[in-house]
Design a protein around this motif. Structure first.
Motif, PDB file in Angstrom:
ATOM      1  N   PHE A 208       0.813  -1.214   0.000  1.00  0.00           N
ATOM      2  CA  PHE A 208       0.000   0.000   0.000  1.00  0.00           C
ATOM      3  C   PHE A 208       0.853   1.273   0.000  1.00  0.00           C
ATOM      4  O   PHE A 208       0.670   2.126  -0.871  1.00  0.00           O
ATOM      5  N   PRO A 209       1.798   1.473   0.939  1.00  0.00           N
ATOM      6  CA  PRO A 209       2.591   2.699   0.886  1.00  0.00           C
ATOM      7  C   PRO A 209       3.466   2.793  -0.361  1.00  0.00           C
ATOM      8  O   PRO A 209       3.704   3.892  -0.879  1.00  0.00           O
ATOM      9  N   ILE A 210       3.958   1.652  -0.857  1.00  0.00           N
ATOM     10  CA  ILE A 210       4.767   1.683  -2.078  1.00  0.00           C
ATOM     11  C   ILE A 210       3.920   2.159  -3.258  1.00  0.00           C
ATOM     12  O   ILE A 210       4.350   3.015  -4.057  1.00  0.00           O
ATOM     13  N   ALA A 211       2.703   1.626  -3.371  1.00  0.00           N
ATOM     14  CA  ALA A 211       1.805   2.050  -4.449  1.00  0.00           C
ATOM     15  C   ALA A 211       1.439   3.523  -4.294  1.00  0.00           C
ATOM     16  O   ALA A 211       1.341   4.268  -5.285  1.00  0.00           O
ATOM     17  N   LEU A 212       1.264   3.978  -3.047  1.00  0.00           N
ATOM     18  CA  LEU A 212       0.934   5.381  -2.801  1.00  0.00           C
ATOM     19  C   LEU A 212       2.066   6.298  -3.235  1.00  0.00           C
ATOM     20  O   LEU A 212       1.841   7.345  -3.862  1.00  0.00           O
ATOM     21  N   VAL A 213       3.305   5.902  -2.932  1.00  0.00           N
ATOM     22  CA  VAL A 213       4.467   6.703  -3.327  1.00  0.00           C
ATOM     23  C   VAL A 213       4.580   6.770  -4.847  1.00  0.00           C
ATOM     24  O   VAL A 213       4.851   7.820  -5.424  1.00  0.00           O
ATOM     25  N   ILE A 214       4.361   5.629  -5.522  1.00  0.00           N
ATOM     26  CA  ILE A 214       4.430   5.613  -6.982  1.00  0.00           C
ATOM     27  C   ILE A 214       3.375   6.549  -7.576  1.00  0.00           C
ATOM     28  O   ILE A 214       3.641   7.322  -8.517  1.00  0.00           O
ATOM     29  N   PHE A 215       2.162   6.524  -6.997  1.00  0.00           N
ATOM     30  CA  PHE A 215       1.092   7.389  -7.495  1.00  0.00           C
ATOM     31  C   PHE A 215       1.425   8.859  -7.273  1.00  0.00           C
ATOM     32  O   PHE A 215       1.272   9.685  -8.179  1.00  0.00           O
ATOM     33  N   LEU A 216       1.897   9.210  -6.083  1.00  0.00           N
ATOM     34  CA  LEU A 216       2.216  10.606  -5.793  1.00  0.00           C
ATOM     35  C   LEU A 216       3.404  11.087  -6.608  1.00  0.00           C
ATOM     36  O   LEU A 216       3.476  12.254  -6.995  1.00  0.00           O
ATOM     37  N   THR A 217       4.360  10.173  -6.862  1.00  0.00           N
ATOM     38  CA  THR A 217       5.517  10.556  -7.662  1.00  0.00           C
ATOM     39  C   THR A 217       5.108  10.880  -9.092  1.00  0.00           C
ATOM     40  O   THR A 217       5.556  11.863  -9.685  1.00  0.00           O
ATOM     41  N   SER A 218       4.238  10.057  -9.657  1.00  0.00           N
ATOM     42  CA  SER A 218       3.784  10.304 -11.024  1.00  0.00           C
ATOM     43  C   SER A 218       2.892  11.532 -11.103  1.00  0.00           C
ATOM     44  O   SER A 218       2.845  12.218 -12.117  1.00  0.00           O
ATOM     45  N   ALA A 219       2.167  11.834  -9.997  1.00  0.00           N
ATOM     46  CA  ALA A 219       1.280  12.993  -9.996  1.00  0.00           C
ATOM     47  C   ALA A 219       2.052  14.297  -9.814  1.00  0.00           C
ATOM     48  O   ALA A 219       1.609  15.352 -10.252  1.00  0.00           O
ATOM     49  N   ASP A 220       3.207  14.228  -9.166  1.00  0.00           N
ATOM     50  CA  ASP A 220       4.006  15.423  -8.900  1.00  0.00           C
ATOM     51  C   ASP A 220       5.292  15.336  -9.720  1.00  0.00           C
ATOM     52  O   ASP A 220       6.294  14.808  -9.275  1.00  0.00           O
ATOM     53  N   SER A 221       5.261  15.844 -10.933  1.00  0.00           N
ATOM     54  CA  SER A 221       6.404  15.713 -11.835  1.00  0.00           C
ATOM     55  C   SER A 221       7.605  16.520 -11.380  1.00  0.00           C
ATOM     56  O   SER A 221       8.728  16.256 -11.793  1.00  0.00           O
ATOM     57  N   GLY A 222       7.404  17.496 -10.506  1.00  0.00           N
ATOM     58  CA  GLY A 222       8.530  18.311 -10.091  1.00  0.00           C
ATOM     59  C   GLY A 222       9.380  17.689  -9.015  1.00  0.00           C
ATOM     60  O   GLY A 222      10.438  18.202  -8.669  1.00  0.00           O
ATOM     61  N   SER A 223       8.989  16.588  -8.429  1.00  0.00           N
ATOM     62  CA  SER A 223       9.730  15.986  -7.326  1.00  0.00           C
ATOM     63  C   SER A 223      10.679  14.894  -7.770  1.00  0.00           C
ATOM     64  O   SER A 223      11.369  14.318  -6.950  1.00  0.00           O
ATOM     65  N   GLY A 224      10.709  14.575  -9.051  1.00  0.00           N
ATOM     66  CA  GLY A 224      11.641  13.547  -9.520  1.00  0.00           C
ATOM     67  C   GLY A 224      11.228  12.177  -9.046  1.00  0.00           C
ATOM     68  O   GLY A 224      10.080  11.782  -9.183  1.00  0.00           O
ATOM     69  N   LEU A 225      12.208  11.455  -8.444  1.00  0.00           N
ATOM     70  CA  LEU A 225      11.940  10.090  -8.005  1.00  0.00           C
ATOM     71  C   LEU A 225      11.279  10.024  -6.634  1.00  0.00           C
ATOM     72  O   LEU A 225      10.817   8.971  -6.233  1.00  0.00           O
ATOM     73  N   VAL A 226      11.265  11.142  -5.905  1.00  0.00           N
ATOM     74  CA  VAL A 226      10.752  11.152  -4.534  1.00  0.00           C
ATOM     75  C   VAL A 226       9.633  12.182  -4.436  1.00  0.00           C
ATOM     76  O   VAL A 226       9.788  13.313  -4.899  1.00  0.00           O
ATOM     77  N   PRO A 227       8.472  11.838  -3.845  1.00  0.00           N
ATOM     78  CA  PRO A 227       7.400  12.821  -3.668  1.00  0.00           C
ATOM     79  C   PRO A 227       7.867  14.012  -2.843  1.00  0.00           C
ATOM     80  O   PRO A 227       8.735  13.896  -1.968  1.00  0.00           O
ATOM     81  N   ALA A 228       7.252  15.167  -3.118  1.00  0.00           N
ATOM     82  CA  ALA A 228       7.679  16.397  -2.457  1.00  0.00           C
ATOM     83  C   ALA A 228       7.495  16.327  -0.945  1.00  0.00           C
ATOM     84  O   ALA A 228       8.317  16.852  -0.184  1.00  0.00           O
ATOM     85  N   PHE A 229       6.411  15.662  -0.478  1.00  0.00           N
ATOM     86  CA  PHE A 229       6.159  15.647   0.968  1.00  0.00           C
ATOM     87  C   PHE A 229       7.242  14.871   1.721  1.00  0.00           C
ATOM     88  O   PHE A 229       7.534  15.164   2.880  1.00  0.00           O
ATOM     89  N   VAL A 230       7.876  13.867   1.074  1.00  0.00           N
ATOM     90  CA  VAL A 230       8.962  13.135   1.718  1.00  0.00           C
ATOM     91  C   VAL A 230      10.168  14.049   1.921  1.00  0.00           C
ATOM     92  O   VAL A 230      10.801  14.054   2.983  1.00  0.00           O
ATOM     93  N   LEU A 231      10.491  14.840   0.897  1.00  0.00           N
ATOM     94  CA  LEU A 231      11.611  15.781   1.020  1.00  0.00           C
ATOM     95  C   LEU A 231      11.320  16.843   2.068  1.00  0.00           C
ATOM     96  O   LEU A 231      12.217  17.232   2.841  1.00  0.00           O
ATOM     97  N   GLU A 232      10.072  17.326   2.131  1.00  0.00           N
ATOM     98  CA  GLU A 232       9.721  18.380   3.088  1.00  0.00           C
ATOM     99  C   GLU A 232       9.837  17.886   4.528  1.00  0.00           C
ATOM    100  O   GLU A 232      10.251  18.625   5.423  1.00  0.00           O
TER     101      GLU A 232
END
Length: 532
Positions: A208-232
């Protein structure tokens, strides 16, 4: 006894027609797309002609499959016939049927439908699936198969015990209970369900969290390989603002924070899954069968003949031991819906004393007096974990040479955990050789106490690795017909002294032969369905 031939629910025809129709629609699409890149003569416009034809053919095939799928209950077997171009007929003897399971999703419950699955001994997959029938038909099938199974088993035992005397009144009375409603044995209370959810960790929930990260990563093109909220989240404690400007130390912080987030998300997903899967769990007795039902969104129910049970296991992890709870599982030789093995939760979670009392009442085993392997085994575990710790330090040193990682030597702190790990592994090992049962206990993170009746043992073998031969040790492996052993590993008493292992090996073989002879003369199932 002849039986009326039955078909699935009419809505199955609609479902099969749509499924096959979509398959027929997609096949020309992929074929034309691939062929058009290879051959110049293939035109994309062919899709507008071939796809509708494929859809019609698929719908016709689905409807034909529905009309060609039949099932029937006979006096000796459950018969299933299927196939359109290639016909397949299966006759499933009642003696081989381990579980009859009924599942209902939300939509199925709305329309009053259910899926019936028959699990057989030694099967790696479900032997027959009726997808789908009405709720009333599902209950009728389960009750009738249970009755036929009891009749076949009862006739066989009567022939062995008293071929000329017939069935006595007590036996007839006990078997007639299968025609009555089930007697409640255990019901999971809301408090117990909450404790079970909070003290369980299912690795499958990590999807579940892996699929969520993949979805958020594809939805947020500016964050590269990592979703923006993880970096924040990682930035205030030294994480990188972006991956392009990241240093080695900031990347390590990012990895640590991400791992913590993943663990928390997996734990939450695991708790939600446990509540949804075991909500309303009830275990009852119907004749000589266990019957159960559970589930919030997907509702499961089924029956387990007690004479198909191979062994009984008590499981408990550190959190459950801390709060004084444990679970009880019964294991059959068939393929069940739990963890792709022939295993069913008889008591998902209850107070530890109550679970052990259930196991003793269910199997008739005396309270075990566990013996541990020799202390030489603890020294072996100490060396094993020391080698693992050395590998961890070596990896840290290698990273320091490649990345410039400072203070790599702090990884040596892992050696502090070595004696603790060796001791915990050793003290959680034990075995008990009873009059009618062998009891094996092992594991710290998921401690498992398994009770095996001697008459259920298939083979007893002595195994010795290179290191065990040097130390004069051996392990005793006990095989049953339970499919669960393939996923959890064969029940094993590890690191015994060689002479002790050989003595247990010979004793186990003798007790097995004696138990089989005694069981052949007796009409008893060996287990009690009234274990409360």
């Amino acid at each position: 006894m002849p039986s009326e031939t039955n078909r699935l629910h009419p809505l199955s025809a609609v479902t099969l027609a749509l499924q096959r129709g979509l398959t027929g629609l997609s096949m020309p699409f992929f074929a034309v797309m691939i062929l058009s890149t290879v051959f110049d003569g293939v035109d994309i416009d062919w899709l507008f002609m071939l796809s509708p034809i494929g859809f019609v053919v698929g719908v016709g095939y689905g409807i034909a499959y529905y009309y060609r799928f039949t099932y029937a209950i006979t006096s000796r077997t459950f018969d299933v016939t299927s196939g359109v171009l290639s016909r397949r007929s299966r006759e499933i003897p009642y003696r081989r049927i381990q579980n009859v399971d009924v599942s209902q999703g939300v939509l199925y419950r709305i329309f009053g439908l259910a899926v019936v699955s028959l699990e057989t001994a030694g099967g790696g997959e479900t032997e027959a699936t009726l997808n789908f029938v009405s709720e009333a038909e599902a209950e009728r099938l389960r009750a009738e198969i249970r009755r036929q199974t009891a009749r076949v088993d009862g006739a066989s035992s009567d022939e062995r015990a008293a071929p000329a005397a017939g069935v006595d009144e007590t036996t007839r009375h006990d078997r007639s209970r299968s025609d009555r409603g089930p007697t409640l044995l255990f019901e999971l209370e809301p408090t117990e369900l909450l404790v079970y959810a909070l003290t369980s960790f299912r690795w499958g929930a990590a999807v579940f969290p892996i699929a969520l990260v993949i979805f958020l990563t594809s939805a947020d093109s500016g964050s590269g390989l990592v979703p923006a909220f993880v970096l924040e989240i990682a930035r205030p404690i030294g994480g990188p603002a972006s991956l392009d400007s990241a240093t080695v130390s900031s990347l390590l912080i990012l990895v640590a924070v991400t791992s913590l987030q993943w663990a928390v998300a997996t734990y939450v997903a695991s708790a939600i899954y446990t509540v949804a899967n075991y909500y309303g769990f009830r275990l009852g007795r119907a004749g000589d069968d266990f019957v159960y039902e559970r589930g919030l969104i997907q509702r499961y129910s089924g029956s387990i003949p007690v004479d198909k049970v191979q062994s009984v296991s008590i499981t408990e992890n550190p959190l459950q031991r801390l709060v004084g709870y444990a679970g009880l599982w019964v294991e059959t030789a068939g393929y069940g819906p739990e963890s792709s093995g022939g295993s069913q939760s008889a008591v998902p979670l209850a107070e530890t004393d109550r679970s052990y009392r259930f196991a003793e009442n269910l199997t008739g085993v005396e309270t075990p007096r566990f013996q541990r392997p020799p202390t030489l085994a603890r020294r072996r575990y100490l060396v094993r974990y020391s080698l693992i710790a050395a590998v961890v330090v070596a990896v840290a040193f290698g990273l320091a040479q490649v990345t410039g990682l400072e203070r790599w030597y702090l990884a040596a702190a892992v050696f502090v955990a070595v004696p603790i790990a060796a001791h915990l592994k050793y003290v959680n090992l034990g075995y008990h050789v009873g009059d009618d049962h062998l009891v094996i206990r092992s594991g710290f993170w998921n401690r498992r106490t398994i009770v095996i009746p001697y008459y259920r043992i298939q083979t007893v073998s002595t195994r010795r690795s290179i290191f065990q031969r040097r130390l004069g040790l051996a392990s005793l492996a006990v095989d049953t017909a339970s499919s669960r052993t393939f996923s959890w590993g064969t029940p094993t008493v590890p690191d015994l002294e060689l002479e002790t292992a050989r003595e247990l090996h010979g004793s186990g073989r003798e007790r097995l032969q004696s138990a089989v002879r005694e069981r052949a003369r007796s009409d008893e199932t060996g287990l009690s369905v009234d274990f409360t």
